[in-house]
Design a protein around this motif. Structure first.
Motif, mmCIF file in Angstrom:
data_model
loop_
_atom_site.group_PDB
_atom_site.id
_atom_site.type_symbol
_atom_site.label_atom_id
_atom_site.label_comp_id
_atom_site.label_asym_id
_atom_site.label_seq_id
_atom_site.Cartn_x
_atom_site.Cartn_y
_atom_site.Cartn_z
ATOM 1 N N ILE A 206 0.816 -1.204 -0.038
ATOM 2 C CA ILE A 206 -0.025 0.061 -0.146
ATOM 3 C C ILE A 206 0.861 1.178 -0.069
ATOM 4 O O ILE A 206 0.655 2.263 -0.530
ATOM 5 C CB ILE A 206 -0.761 0.012 1.273
ATOM 6 N N ALA A 207 1.956 1.383 0.609
ATOM 7 C CA ALA A 207 2.921 2.314 1.033
ATOM 8 C C ALA A 207 3.506 2.733 -0.657
ATOM 9 O O ALA A 207 3.618 3.751 -0.932
ATOM 10 C CB ALA A 207 3.902 2.115 1.771
ATOM 11 N N ILE A 208 3.952 1.548 -1.228
ATOM 12 C CA ILE A 208 4.369 1.758 -2.305
ATOM 13 C C ILE A 208 3.567 2.419 -3.382
ATOM 14 O O ILE A 208 4.006 3.306 -4.216
ATOM 15 C CB ILE A 208 5.078 0.402 -2.896
ATOM 16 N N GLY A 209 2.269 1.842 -3.624
ATOM 17 C CA GLY A 209 1.302 2.415 -4.434
ATOM 18 C C GLY A 209 0.856 3.699 -4.282
ATOM 19 O O GLY A 209 0.851 4.450 -5.075
ATOM 20 N N VAL A 210 0.609 4.163 -2.925
ATOM 21 C CA VAL A 210 0.284 5.421 -2.704
ATOM 22 C C VAL A 210 1.494 6.419 -2.787
ATOM 23 O O VAL A 210 1.129 7.498 -3.420
ATOM 24 C CB VAL A 210 -0.001 5.480 -1.058
ATOM 25 N N PHE A 211 2.795 6.009 -2.438
ATOM 26 C CA PHE A 211 3.934 7.024 -2.791
ATOM 27 C C PHE A 211 3.867 7.046 -4.217
ATOM 28 O O PHE A 211 4.292 8.164 -4.757
ATOM 29 C CB PHE A 211 5.208 6.183 -1.950
ATOM 30 N N ALA B 224 9.655 14.735 -3.610
ATOM 31 C CA ALA B 224 9.615 13.344 -2.821
ATOM 32 C C ALA B 224 9.095 13.294 -1.370
ATOM 33 O O ALA B 224 8.627 12.364 -1.027
ATOM 34 C CB ALA B 224 11.083 12.942 -2.994
ATOM 35 N N GLU B 225 9.834 14.142 -0.460
ATOM 36 C CA GLU B 225 9.319 14.425 0.788
ATOM 37 C C GLU B 225 7.946 14.704 0.892
ATOM 38 O O GLU B 225 7.351 14.101 1.919
ATOM 39 C CB GLU B 225 10.273 15.632 1.533
ATOM 40 N N ASP B 226 7.432 15.486 -0.044
ATOM 41 C CA ASP B 226 6.013 15.761 0.104
ATOM 42 C C ASP B 226 5.117 14.500 -0.067
ATOM 43 O O ASP B 226 4.086 14.202 0.709
ATOM 44 C CB ASP B 226 5.582 16.893 -0.845
ATOM 45 N N ALA B 227 5.420 13.914 -1.050
ATOM 46 C CA ALA B 227 4.787 12.466 -1.257
ATOM 47 C C ALA B 227 4.824 11.548 -0.260
ATOM 48 O O ALA B 227 3.940 10.733 0.137
ATOM 49 C CB ALA B 227 5.448 11.895 -2.684
ATOM 50 N N ALA B 228 6.309 11.603 0.464
ATOM 51 C CA ALA B 228 6.259 10.556 1.447
ATOM 52 C C ALA B 228 5.790 11.164 2.754
ATOM 53 O O ALA B 228 4.756 10.236 3.493
ATOM 54 C CB ALA B 228 7.808 10.615 1.935
ATOM 55 N N ARG B 229 5.261 12.393 2.887
ATOM 56 C CA ARG B 229 4.383 12.840 4.064
ATOM 57 C C ARG B 229 3.097 12.195 3.859
ATOM 58 O O ARG B 229 2.159 11.856 4.657
ATOM 59 C CB ARG B 229 4.523 14.258 4.364
ATOM 60 N N LYS B 230 2.435 12.462 2.453
ATOM 61 C CA LYS B 230 1.044 12.024 2.323
ATOM 62 C C LYS B 230 0.897 10.581 2.326
ATOM 63 O O LYS B 230 -0.112 10.214 2.667
ATOM 64 C CB LYS B 230 0.843 12.643 0.676
ATOM 65 N N THR B 231 2.047 9.670 1.943
ATOM 66 C CA THR B 231 2.067 8.489 2.020
ATOM 67 C C THR B 231 1.477 7.950 3.413
ATOM 68 O O THR B 231 1.082 7.106 3.794
ATOM 69 C CB THR B 231 3.277 7.612 1.275
ATOM 70 N N TRP B 232 2.576 8.474 4.215
ATOM 71 C CA TRP B 232 2.547 8.384 5.689
ATOM 72 C C TRP B 232 1.100 8.375 6.231
ATOM 73 O O TRP B 232 0.630 7.770 7.233
ATOM 74 C CB TRP B 232 3.710 9.033 6.461
ATOM 75 N N LYS B 233 0.568 9.712 5.815
ATOM 76 C CA LYS B 233 -0.792 9.828 6.351
ATOM 77 C C LYS B 233 -1.868 9.040 6.029
ATOM 78 O O LYS B 233 -2.541 8.440 6.624
ATOM 79 C CB LYS B 233 -1.146 11.100 5.852
ATOM 80 N N THR B 234 -1.707 8.497 4.718
ATOM 81 C CA THR B 234 -2.443 7.470 4.215
ATOM 82 C C THR B 234 -2.440 6.030 5.112
ATOM 83 O O THR B 234 -3.357 5.340 5.130
ATOM 84 C CB THR B 234 -2.191 7.377 2.634
ATOM 85 N N SER C 39 -8.130 11.988 -1.839
ATOM 86 C CA SER C 39 -7.696 13.450 -2.272
ATOM 87 C C SER C 39 -8.795 14.078 -3.024
ATOM 88 O O SER C 39 -8.864 15.214 -3.514
ATOM 89 C CB SER C 39 -6.392 13.009 -3.044
ATOM 90 N N GLY C 40 -9.694 13.272 -3.444
ATOM 91 C CA GLY C 40 -10.963 13.868 -4.276
ATOM 92 C C GLY C 40 -10.956 13.720 -5.748
ATOM 93 O O GLY C 40 -11.694 14.245 -6.377
ATOM 94 N N VAL C 41 -9.748 13.139 -6.329
ATOM 95 C CA VAL C 41 -9.686 13.028 -7.666
ATOM 96 C C VAL C 41 -10.942 12.059 -8.306
ATOM 97 O O VAL C 41 -11.494 12.454 -9.151
ATOM 98 C CB VAL C 41 -8.341 11.936 -7.929
ATOM 99 N N VAL D 59 -3.726 1.266 7.709
ATOM 100 C CA VAL D 59 -2.995 -0.099 8.596
ATOM 101 C C VAL D 59 -3.625 -0.224 9.760
ATOM 102 O O VAL D 59 -3.756 -1.688 9.969
ATOM 103 C CB VAL D 59 -1.378 0.085 8.398
ATOM 104 N N PRO D 60 -3.650 0.380 10.607
ATOM 105 C CA PRO D 60 -4.539 0.201 12.003
ATOM 106 C C PRO D 60 -5.685 -0.461 11.747
ATOM 107 O O PRO D 60 -6.127 -1.641 12.362
ATOM 108 C CB PRO D 60 -4.330 1.365 12.704
ATOM 109 N N ARG D 61 -6.652 0.087 10.976
ATOM 110 C CA ARG D 61 -8.019 -0.524 10.607
ATOM 111 C C ARG D 61 -7.956 -1.753 9.958
ATOM 112 O O ARG D 61 -8.624 -2.658 10.242
ATOM 113 C CB ARG D 61 -8.676 0.428 9.710
#
Length: 330
Positions: A24-29, A188-198, A84-86, A203-205
């Protein structure tokens, strides 16, 4: 509940959740990167023949391409686009449906070709894989048709990611062209931050649902679902020997194939063998829904929308498998 019951479940579930979380992290990133770097046009070129008629934005093409390599990563991308609303819910369901054939493609190289075809033999193996491919393609084309009929510009917002937290801003804070070292690092850092939020949201759910479902499976006799095997095989006129094959196939594809292989040419014609295995696939949905679909889809989308995804996926598969079986035994 006793810890002696829960602990083995946690040991079983944890590696599975971690593996899915990585994909999931790979896909979202990747989804965030391709938008931020403006790579959508290059990646989604071929898939535009599907997304354009379905009134879906080019971003969805990246998820389709990714699904052929990893279903989990492809779903992770779609989850990011929906978040993200796309895509709104209706557009997401259409995109998930279109993904079906591409999710099937990866199994050709990882399972059908190296495992199933050698067990079944060339003729029946290719017939079965061809039938499954045709079913998956029919579902994908159904998704395209549904998008053409049901979707409009109100269901998609292609610029939503770019409008969120500055992603895809190649003329702003990241520089004029977005190709210098600082710009690349910033995106890349911005993408990583968004990935971490997702990932932190999903994952907990995912872990909680997997644990609950696994505990349910330990205390529930799912073999009762196989009581449907006999009425179904009788309905389409298959030999009585089809019943144990369907039962075996419902719980394990490889075992089911190995069970029917020696009887092909004697008890079963090639078409009857393929029809029997497809019916096994219908029965297996009842089992796999508990084992895999509910934990995975609820983890990705949450219970409400995850239930809609499961309902659409299962309904379309059952309908087109039933059509394939009817054609085989006609």
């Amino acid at each position: 509940m006793q810890s002696s019951t829960v602990l083995p479940v946690l040991v079983e579930v944890l590696p599975r959740v971690l593996r899915i979380a990585v994909y999931i992290a790979i896909g979202v990133f990747a989804a965030n990167l391709v938008v931020a770097f403006g790579l959508v046009e290059r990646i989604a070129g071929l898939s535009r023949y599907l997304t354009s008629p379905a009134n879906l934005p080019d971003e969805v093409g990246t998820a389709i391409v990714t699904t052929a390599a990893s279903t989990t990563a492809g779903y992770g991308m779609l989850a990011e686009f929906r978040e993200s609303g796309v895509l709104d819910d209706k557009a997401t369901l259409v995109a998930v449906t279109i993904n079906t054939f591409f999710g099937f493609v990866q199994h050709i190289f990882t399972f059908y070709w190296p495992v199933l075809i050698p067990i079944l033999g060339r003729e029946v193996g290719f017939m079965y894989v061809g039938a499954r491919a045709a079913i998956a393609l029919a579902i994908t084309l159904t998704g395209v048709a549904a998008g053409a009929i049901l979707l409009s510009k109100q269901n998609v917002t292609p610029t939503a990611i770019a409008e969120t937290d500055g992603a895809g801003d190649t003329d702003g804070e990241y520089g004029a062209n977005g190709d210098d070292e600082d710009s690349v690092r910033a995106m890349a850092e911005d993408a990583a931050r968004k990935t971490w939020k997702t990932v932190r949201r999903i994952v907990p759910r995912l872990a909680v649902v997997y644990v609950l479902v696994t505990l349910l499976l330990r205390t529930t006799d799912l073999e009762s679902f196989t009581n449907l095997a006999s009425p179904l095989t009788n309905l389409v006129g298959l030999p009585g020997a089809a019943v144990p094959v369907v039962v075996a196939f419902a719980f394990d594809t490889t075992t089911g194939a190995a069970t029917i292989a020696p009887a092909i040419g004697e008890t079963f014609t090639p078409k009857q063998a393929v029809a029997t295995m497809l019916i096994g696939g219908i029965i297996s949905f009842a089992v796999s829904t508990f084992k895999r679909s509910i934990p995975f889809q609820y983890g990705i989308w949450g219970p409400e929308f995850g239930s809609k995804v499961i309902a659409v996926n299962t309904s379309l598969k059952v309908v087109f498998i039933a059509i394939a079986v009817a054609l085989l035994v006609a």
